[in-house]
Each structure stands twice: as structure tokens, then as C-alpha cells.
Design an enzyme around this catalytic site. Structure first.
Site, PDB file in Angstrom:
ATOM      1  N   TYR A  20       1.860  -4.019 -12.225  1.00 22.71           N
ATOM      2  CA  TYR A  20       2.538  -5.305 -12.028  1.00 22.71           C
ATOM      3  C   TYR A  20       3.006  -5.890 -13.362  1.00 22.71           C
ATOM      4  O   TYR A  20       4.108  -6.421 -13.467  1.00 22.71           O
ATOM      5  CB  TYR A  20       1.620  -6.294 -11.311  1.00 22.71           C
ATOM      6  CG  TYR A  20       1.213  -5.848  -9.924  1.00 22.71           C
ATOM      7  CD1 TYR A  20       2.069  -5.101  -9.112  1.00 22.71           C
ATOM      8  CD2 TYR A  20      -0.040  -6.162  -9.421  1.00 22.71           C
ATOM      9  CE1 TYR A  20       1.690  -4.694  -7.845  1.00 22.71           C
ATOM     10  CE2 TYR A  20      -0.430  -5.760  -8.149  1.00 22.71           C
ATOM     11  CZ  TYR A  20       0.448  -5.028  -7.364  1.00 22.71           C
ATOM     12  OH  TYR A  20       0.064  -4.632  -6.112  1.00 22.71           O
TER      13      TYR A  20
ATOM     14  N   TYR B 278       0.848  -1.191   0.000  1.00 25.45           N
ATOM     15  CA  TYR B 278       0.000   0.000   0.000  1.00 25.45           C
ATOM     16  C   TYR B 278       0.878   1.233   0.000  1.00 25.45           C
ATOM     17  O   TYR B 278       1.860   1.315   0.746  1.00 25.45           O
ATOM     18  CB  TYR B 278      -0.910   0.013   1.226  1.00 25.45           C
ATOM     19  CG  TYR B 278      -1.800   1.225   1.298  1.00 25.45           C
ATOM     20  CD1 TYR B 278      -2.894   1.363   0.452  1.00 25.45           C
ATOM     21  CD2 TYR B 278      -1.546   2.236   2.209  1.00 25.45           C
ATOM     22  CE1 TYR B 278      -3.722   2.479   0.511  1.00 25.45           C
ATOM     23  CE2 TYR B 278      -2.367   3.365   2.286  1.00 25.45           C
ATOM     24  CZ  TYR B 278      -3.450   3.480   1.425  1.00 25.45           C
ATOM     25  OH  TYR B 278      -4.252   4.579   1.484  1.00 25.45           O
ATOM     26  N   VAL B 279       0.508   2.182  -0.839  1.00 26.31           N
ATOM     27  CA  VAL B 279       1.126   3.505  -0.854  1.00 26.31           C
ATOM     28  C   VAL B 279      -0.007   4.511  -0.728  1.00 26.31           C
ATOM     29  O   VAL B 279      -0.998   4.428  -1.458  1.00 26.31           O
ATOM     30  CB  VAL B 279       1.949   3.741  -2.138  1.00 26.31           C
ATOM     31  CG1 VAL B 279       2.482   5.170  -2.181  1.00 26.31           C
ATOM     32  CG2 VAL B 279       3.083   2.729  -2.242  1.00 26.31           C
TER      33      VAL B 279
END
Length: 162
Positions: free
Chosen positions: A129, A84-85
Site C-alpha cells: 500500500y 483478497y488475491v
């Protein structure tokens, strides 16, 4: 900057877990507590590990992971439970830096796999990704036992003497 989490990071990790759950449209599912996280990450037998992404000495993201094992390769691997950012820090390279740090752990330790799951509707993450070379495992379906089904199966085990 990416660094290993410390016990002092537990409150911010827990806060970001809540933010991630809200992003994933399941805020009620995030039920972990600070004592649980502290025990899991820093207890006598850690079950998981965490990295923190910082910007100007402020935590802006985290990666929580644990070791898995492949019977096919005979080696451990890394399973990324959560990445998570925070929204205000996205696009700053923190997510890629967290993934790169985990890839470095794999290579340094001789782990042959680095795996994670992503919700099928999360197109921004899927695109990210794929851009770093990750491949979806399209032929695999994740199964999960929880709640009553988990307890029912456990009772079956006791009844059959397993």
C-alpha cells in the site's frame, strides 16, 4: 482482467472471504452466507459492490467495497471492505489492478477519498500500500460496537426516547 461481479460470482466470493478470514487468523469470524451476499450485492438496494480479478477466466481475487461520505469534502468516497488475491495468483498484479479499478471509479465519479484498513501485523500488504502511494492514518483509531455492547446501546436509545 478486472470485471464487475455478477450473481454467479457469489459462491466464489464467499469462498475467498473464508480464505481471507483464515489468512487474517480469524476463520470463525467469516459467517456471511450466500443469500446475505446476494442480497447485499445484487438486491433491490445494494449495500456493497464487488470486482473480480481473473486469470485465464478463473476468479483469483476480489475487492468488495461500498460508498462512504465525507462531511469535510462534501463528497462520497470508496471504502474497501475486503481485498483478497489467492496465494497462487499473488505477484501477478491482480491486487494492484483491483485497487487501480477502484481508484478509477473514484476519479470518474468525483469521489475524493479511497480508504481501507489493514491489520498492523500484515507487513506485506502495508509495504504494498505504501508503494502505491497510500498513507496510513496513524492518528485515527477504529472503534467498533458489536454483540452485547451494541444491543445495550440500542436499549439505551429506546429508554431515552431517541
Amino acid at each position: 482482467m478486472i470485471r464487475e461481479a455478477t450473481p454467479d460470482d457469489v459462491p466464489v466470493i464467499l469462498a475467498m472471504i473464508g480464505e481471507l478470514a483464515a489468512y487474517e487468523r480469524a476463520p470463525e469470524a467469516a459467517q456471511a452466507t450466500e443469500p446475505q451476499l446476494e442480497e447485499a450485492l445484487f438486491g433491490p438496494q445494494p449495500a456493497a459492490f464487488a470486482l473480480i480479478a481473473e486469470a485465464d477466466d478463473t476468479p483469483v481475487g476480489f475487492a468488495l467495497w461500498f460508498r462512504n461520505f465525507s462531511t469535510w469534502t462534501g463528497t462520497h468516497g470508496v471504502y474497501l471492505e475486503d481485498l483478497y488475491v489467492r496465494p497462487e495468483a499473488r505477484g501477478g498484479g491482480h491486487g494492484k489492478a483491483l485497487l487501480a479499478a477502484l481508484a478509477e471509479i473514484c476519479v470518474a465519479r468525483g469521489y475524493e477519498r479511497f480508504e481501507w484498513s489493514v491489520l498492523d501485523w500484515n507487513e506485506p500488504s502495508i509495504g504494498f500500500y505504501r508503494a502505491i502511494g497510500a498513507q496510513p492514518m496513524d492518528e485515527w483509531t477504529v472503534f467498533r460496537l458489536t454483540g452485547k455492547a451494541l444491543h445495550n446501546l440500542a436499549v439505551t436509545s429506546r429508554v431515552n426516547g431517541a
